[in-house]
Design a protein around this motif. Structure first.
Motif, PDB file in Angstrom:
ATOM      1  N   VAL A 147       0.843  -1.195   0.000  1.00  0.00           N
ATOM      2  CA  VAL A 147       0.000   0.000   0.000  1.00  0.00           C
ATOM      3  C   VAL A 147       0.882   1.251   0.000  1.00  0.00           C
ATOM      4  CG1 VAL A 147      -1.930  -1.129   1.175  1.00  0.00           C
ATOM      5  CG2 VAL A 147      -0.215   0.083   2.543  1.00  0.00           C
ATOM      6  N   THR A 148       2.070   1.151   0.559  1.00  0.00           N
ATOM      7  CA  THR A 148       3.037   2.224   0.804  1.00  0.00           C
ATOM      8  C   THR A 148       2.488   3.208   1.836  1.00  0.00           C
ATOM      9  OG1 THR A 148       2.462   3.963  -0.825  1.00  0.00           O
ATOM     10  CG2 THR A 148       3.775   2.062  -1.605  1.00  0.00           C
ATOM     11  N   GLY A 149       3.380   4.093   2.283  1.00  0.00           N
ATOM     12  CA  GLY A 149       2.977   5.136   3.218  1.00  0.00           C
ATOM     13  C   GLY A 149       2.868   6.495   2.560  1.00  0.00           C
ATOM     14  N   LEU A 150       2.847   6.521   1.217  1.00  0.00           N
ATOM     15  CA  LEU A 150       2.799   7.800   0.495  1.00  0.00           C
ATOM     16  C   LEU A 150       1.415   8.433   0.574  1.00  0.00           C
ATOM     17  CD1 LEU A 150       4.871   6.708  -2.623  1.00  0.00           C
ATOM     18  CD2 LEU A 150       5.588   8.327  -0.847  1.00  0.00           C
ATOM     19  N   PRO A 151       1.342   9.759   0.549  1.00  0.00           N
ATOM     20  CA  PRO A 151       0.063  10.460   0.628  1.00  0.00           C
ATOM     21  C   PRO A 151      -0.870  10.085  -0.516  1.00  0.00           C
ATOM     22  CG  PRO A 151       1.882  11.978   1.013  1.00  0.00           C
ATOM     23  CD  PRO A 151       2.487  10.691   0.530  1.00  0.00           C
ATOM     24  N   ASP A 152      -2.180  10.236  -0.260  1.00  0.00           N
ATOM     25  CA  ASP A 152      -3.211   9.776  -1.197  1.00  0.00           C
ATOM     26  C   ASP A 152      -3.562  10.766  -2.296  1.00  0.00           C
ATOM     27  OD1 ASP A 152      -3.452   7.534   0.388  1.00  0.00           O
ATOM     28  OD2 ASP A 152      -5.211   8.253   1.456  1.00  0.00           O
ATOM     29  N   ALA A 192      -6.340   2.190  12.270  1.00  0.00           N
ATOM     30  CA  ALA A 192      -6.747   3.589  12.134  1.00  0.00           C
ATOM     31  C   ALA A 192      -5.736   4.304  11.254  1.00  0.00           C
ATOM     32  CB  ALA A 192      -6.816   4.260  13.497  1.00  0.00           C
ATOM     33  N   ASP A 193      -6.232   5.147  10.349  1.00  0.00           N
ATOM     34  CA  ASP A 193      -5.380   5.833   9.373  1.00  0.00           C
ATOM     35  C   ASP A 193      -5.574   7.335   9.476  1.00  0.00           C
ATOM     36  OD1 ASP A 193      -4.133   6.507   6.675  1.00  0.00           O
ATOM     37  OD2 ASP A 193      -6.244   6.909   6.251  1.00  0.00           O
ATOM     38  N   GLU A 194      -4.470   8.069   9.362  1.00  0.00           N
ATOM     39  CA  GLU A 194      -4.539   9.529   9.475  1.00  0.00           C
ATOM     40  C   GLU A 194      -4.903  10.219   8.172  1.00  0.00           C
ATOM     41  OE1 GLU A 194      -2.476  11.866  12.420  1.00  0.00           O
ATOM     42  OE2 GLU A 194      -0.806  10.483  12.165  1.00  0.00           O
ATOM     43  N   TYR A 195      -4.598   9.611   7.023  1.00  0.00           N
ATOM     44  CA  TYR A 195      -4.785  10.322   5.767  1.00  0.00           C
ATOM     45  C   TYR A 195      -6.255  10.643   5.496  1.00  0.00           C
ATOM     46  CZ  TYR A 195       0.053   9.638   4.145  1.00  0.00           C
ATOM     47  OH  TYR A 195       1.415   9.669   3.991  1.00  0.00           O
ATOM     48  N   GLY A 196      -7.131   9.666   5.603  1.00  0.00           N
ATOM     49  CA  GLY A 196      -8.523   9.833   5.157  1.00  0.00           C
ATOM     50  C   GLY A 196      -9.284  10.957   5.833  1.00  0.00           C
ATOM     51  N   PRO A 197      -9.474  10.912   7.166  1.00  0.00           N
ATOM     52  CA  PRO A 197      -9.056   9.807   8.016  1.00  0.00           C
ATOM     53  C   PRO A 197      -9.905   8.570   7.716  1.00  0.00           C
ATOM     54  CG  PRO A 197     -10.502  11.247   9.251  1.00  0.00           C
ATOM     55  CD  PRO A 197     -10.319  11.883   7.909  1.00  0.00           C
ATOM     56  N   SER A 198      -9.374   7.398   8.028  1.00  0.00           N
ATOM     57  CA  SER A 198     -10.122   6.201   7.674  1.00  0.00           C
ATOM     58  C   SER A 198      -9.920   5.082   8.683  1.00  0.00           C
ATOM     59  CB  SER A 198      -9.737   5.729   6.268  1.00  0.00           C
ATOM     60  OG  SER A 198      -8.351   5.516   6.151  1.00  0.00           O
ATOM     61  N   LEU A 199     -10.859   4.152   8.632  1.00  0.00           N
ATOM     62  CA  LEU A 199     -10.813   2.914   9.390  1.00  0.00           C
ATOM     63  C   LEU A 199     -10.575   1.809   8.373  1.00  0.00           C
ATOM     64  CD1 LEU A 199     -11.288   1.314  12.065  1.00  0.00           C
ATOM     65  CD2 LEU A 199     -13.699   1.213  11.403  1.00  0.00           C
ATOM     66  N   VAL A 200      -9.551   0.991   8.599  1.00  0.00           N
ATOM     67  CA  VAL A 200      -9.132   0.018   7.599  1.00  0.00           C
ATOM     68  C   VAL A 200      -9.231  -1.393   8.171  1.00  0.00           C
ATOM     69  CG1 VAL A 200      -7.317  -0.637   5.978  1.00  0.00           C
ATOM     70  CG2 VAL A 200      -7.502   1.753   6.731  1.00  0.00           C
ATOM     71  N   HIS A 201      -9.970  -2.248   7.470  1.00  0.00           N
ATOM     72  CA  HIS A 201     -10.080  -3.645   7.872  1.00  0.00           C
ATOM     73  C   HIS A 201      -9.125  -4.453   7.005  1.00  0.00           C
ATOM     74  CE1 HIS A 201     -12.864  -7.359   8.652  1.00  0.00           C
ATOM     75  NE2 HIS A 201     -11.833  -7.329   9.473  1.00  0.00           N
ATOM     76  N   VAL A 213     -14.075   5.512   4.743  1.00  0.00           N
ATOM     77  CA  VAL A 213     -13.632   6.903   4.682  1.00  0.00           C
ATOM     78  C   VAL A 213     -14.833   7.833   4.828  1.00  0.00           C
ATOM     79  CG1 VAL A 213     -11.716   6.238   3.164  1.00  0.00           C
ATOM     80  CG2 VAL A 213     -13.855   7.072   2.172  1.00  0.00           C
ATOM     81  N   PRO A 214     -14.600   9.131   5.037  1.00  0.00           N
ATOM     82  CA  PRO A 214     -15.714  10.080   5.139  1.00  0.00           C
ATOM     83  C   PRO A 214     -16.488  10.208   3.828  1.00  0.00           C
ATOM     84  CG  PRO A 214     -13.732  11.003   6.120  1.00  0.00           C
ATOM     85  CD  PRO A 214     -13.308   9.770   5.382  1.00  0.00           C
ATOM     86  N   GLU A 215     -17.759  10.458   3.948  1.00  0.00           N
ATOM     87  CA  GLU A 215     -18.589  10.713   2.776  1.00  0.00           C
ATOM     88  C   GLU A 215     -18.060  11.940   2.039  1.00  0.00           C
ATOM     89  OE1 GLU A 215     -22.630  11.087   4.020  1.00  0.00           O
ATOM     90  OE2 GLU A 215     -22.741   9.045   4.829  1.00  0.00           O
ATOM     91  N   GLY A 216     -17.922  11.807   0.732  1.00  0.00           N
ATOM     92  CA  GLY A 216     -17.453  12.924  -0.080  1.00  0.00           C
ATOM     93  C   GLY A 216     -15.951  12.969  -0.294  1.00  0.00           C
ATOM     94  N   LEU A 217     -15.213  11.971   0.208  1.00  0.00           N
ATOM     95  CA  LEU A 217     -13.766  11.991   0.019  1.00  0.00           C
ATOM     96  C   LEU A 217     -13.391  11.766  -1.445  1.00  0.00           C
ATOM     97  CD1 LEU A 217     -10.950  12.153   1.347  1.00  0.00           C
ATOM     98  CD2 LEU A 217     -11.038   9.668   1.623  1.00  0.00           C
ATOM     99  N   HIS A 218     -14.163  10.932  -2.134  1.00  0.00           N
ATOM    100  CA  HIS A 218     -13.927  10.666  -3.563  1.00  0.00           C
ATOM    101  C   HIS A 218     -12.506  10.167  -3.819  1.00  0.00           C
ATOM    102  CE1 HIS A 218     -17.765  12.492  -4.108  1.00  0.00           C
ATOM    103  NE2 HIS A 218     -17.350  13.723  -3.866  1.00  0.00           N
ATOM    104  N   LEU A 219     -12.104   9.168  -3.045  1.00  0.00           N
ATOM    105  CA  LEU A 219     -10.800   8.552  -3.244  1.00  0.00           C
ATOM    106  C   LEU A 219     -10.918   7.512  -4.348  1.00  0.00           C
ATOM    107  CD1 LEU A 219      -7.857   8.203  -2.316  1.00  0.00           C
ATOM    108  CD2 LEU A 219      -8.671   6.535  -0.641  1.00  0.00           C
ATOM    109  N   THR A 220     -10.228   7.741  -5.448  1.00  0.00           N
ATOM    110  CA  THR A 220     -10.315   6.833  -6.599  1.00  0.00           C
ATOM    111  C   THR A 220      -8.953   6.237  -6.903  1.00  0.00           C
ATOM    112  OG1 THR A 220      -9.927   8.656  -8.155  1.00  0.00           O
ATOM    113  CG2 THR A 220     -12.228   8.145  -7.598  1.00  0.00           C
TER     114      THR A 220
END
Length: 446
Positions: A147-152, A192-201, A213-220
């Motif tokens: 996944v790497t630790g690079l920003p999204d 727990a992730d700081e970028y999203g912020p997000s919860l990752v399973h 992730v939060p509604e409206g993040l639109h991470l593609t």
């Protein structure tokens, strides 16, 4: 080599064999002392992680992921800690990897000296005064890539640069800044992730199953499923201050703690605020079921040497039975542990303060309780500033038994900020700060 350039690399998934034998932990019985507690809170044991070259560690998990570790050793595993079931054994998690800041033309640039580094779940054991690595699990995408630790996302996350801040790196939508960990009964992990912020399973083998992730993040463009299931107001998280604390309640619900107040309506409001938020998430319903307002103590109470409230952070939360949590409030130099109860009457989910047009925002209220906002009540458990030998920058706390806590620090991989972090050959000038796990005995049980 790019961490996602060769899809044929083999992922070493076994916790027992995830590292070469030379790095495997010695299975030495360990634990805390058994004498009855007396007097003030005090340190009863400190164990230190030895030097493991970061390239050796990373390449044992994902072959050829790191071509140059720049002399950096494994660190950052103190982002969180969770009991692994056996005495003295714990699951820990790294953050996004070595990173720092260098000013160029008066502006700070975020550096990633080892861009191929992949966040990992690391199992450790306390063996006397040593903290031994028993094994590790890489966090991977659906196809088994790092996944790497690079920003999204550009414009939402800091732009990534090389170790010397001269060369721009690519964003990676799969990137995670993992800061909290718990293990479910089925063997899977929640992060727990700081970028999203997000919860990752993630699965027991580290594969991302779902990122919430939060509604409206639109991470593609991710190579794993993304679900917009968190309140949209969390889009206003401060950069590098997303979810940091994560707890697993006895009934199976999860609680995520936002490290710092939201930047709502702007960064100045967030920096001045002492009110952050917790979210309760049901894995069964795959939905947020409650939200709570959490009020920091004044910054000079948490850290008598600090006067800037923006330095206040929650870095760890721990379930201690029922709906009770331990919450760590800290700066980089001080920490206190509070106990709260998640009262149903304190739930603010779906209310006015989840609307980012509400004025004043929750973060702008001088005293939310006076304004009618239910704030979680709390009780001081221990002021770690008064405990000789307690580490600085504590980011992980675990409950060992009824009167003992395990504390782990984030040593930032031995990195410091500024151009002097590396020598003229591009090798790390190590800070000398080590990763330690410290047992603290409390005078009263939890």
């Amino acid at each position: 080599m790019s961490p996602h350039a060769d899809g044929r690399r083999r992922v070493h998934r076994s916790v027992a064999t995830g590292l070469p034998l030379a790095l495997a932990a010695a299975l030495v019985a360990a634990g805390t002392a058994t004498a009855s507690p007396s007097g003030p809170a005090h340190v009863v044991r400190t164990a230190t992680l030895g030097d493991i070259p970061l390239g050796t560690f990373s390449n044992a998990l994902l072959r050829d992921s790191v071509d140059n570790d720049r002399g950096i050793d494994l660190g950052g595993i103190g982002s969180d800690i969770y009991p692994a079931g056996r005495k003295g054994e714990y699951w820990t998690v790294t953050d996004r990897g070595p990173n720092g800041q260098i000013k160029v033309d008066g502006k700070k640039r975020r550096t990633f000296p080892v861009p191929g580094f992949d966040p990992a779940i690391v199992k450790v054991r306390v063996s006397g005064d040593r903290l031994d690595v028993m094994g590790a699990i890489p966090v991977t995408t659906s196809s088994g890539e790092a996944v790497t630790g690079l920003p999204d996302q550009a414009r939402r996350d800091e732009a990534p640069y090389s170790y010397d801040a001269k060369t721009a790196l690519s964003y990676n939508p799969n990137g995670l800044d993992t800061e909290g960990i718990v293990r479910a009964d089925d063997g899977s992990f929640w992060l727990a992730d700081e970028y999203g912020p997000s919860l990752v399973h993630v699965s027991a083998h580290g594969k991302v199953l779902t990122r919430y992730v939060p509604e409206g993040l639109h991470l593609t463009g991710t190579d794993y499923p993304v679900v917009e299931a968190l309140p949209s107001v969390f889009l206003h998280r401060k950069i590098n201050r997303g979810f940091e604390g994560l707890a697993l309640l006895p009934g199976g619900d999860l609680v995520m703690a936002l490290q710092s107040p939201l930047s709502l309506p702007d960064g100045d409001a967030g920096d001045a605020s002492r009110t952050t938020r917790l979210l309760r998430f049901s894995p069964r319903e795959k939905a947020v079921t409650a939200e709570y307002a959490y009020r920091f103590d004044p910054v000079d109470v948490v850290d008598p040497g600090e006067d800037d409230p923006s330095e206040l952070k929650i870095s760890s939360i721990v379930a201690v039975g029922g709906d009770r949590l331990l919450v760590e409030e800290r700066t980089d130099k001080a920490a206190r542990v509070e106990e709260v109860r998640l009262d149903r009457r304190s739930d603010i989910l779906g209310g006015a303060y989840d609307d980012d047009t509400t004025s004043p925002s929750l973060e702008q209220l001088d005293d939310p309780a006076v304004a009618g906002v239910p704030v979680l009540g709390k009780r001081l458990v221990v002021d770690l500033n008064t405990v000789p030998g307690a580490p600085l920058k504590i980011e992980g706390i675990a409950r060992v038994d009824h009167d003992t806590l395990a504390l782990v620090n984030d040593n930032d991989f031995g990195m410091t900020d500024g151009a002097g972090a590396f020598d003229t050959q591009g090798r790390l000038v190590d800070s000398g700060i080590e990763t330690t796990l410290t047992y603290v005995r409390l005078p009263r049980g939890l």
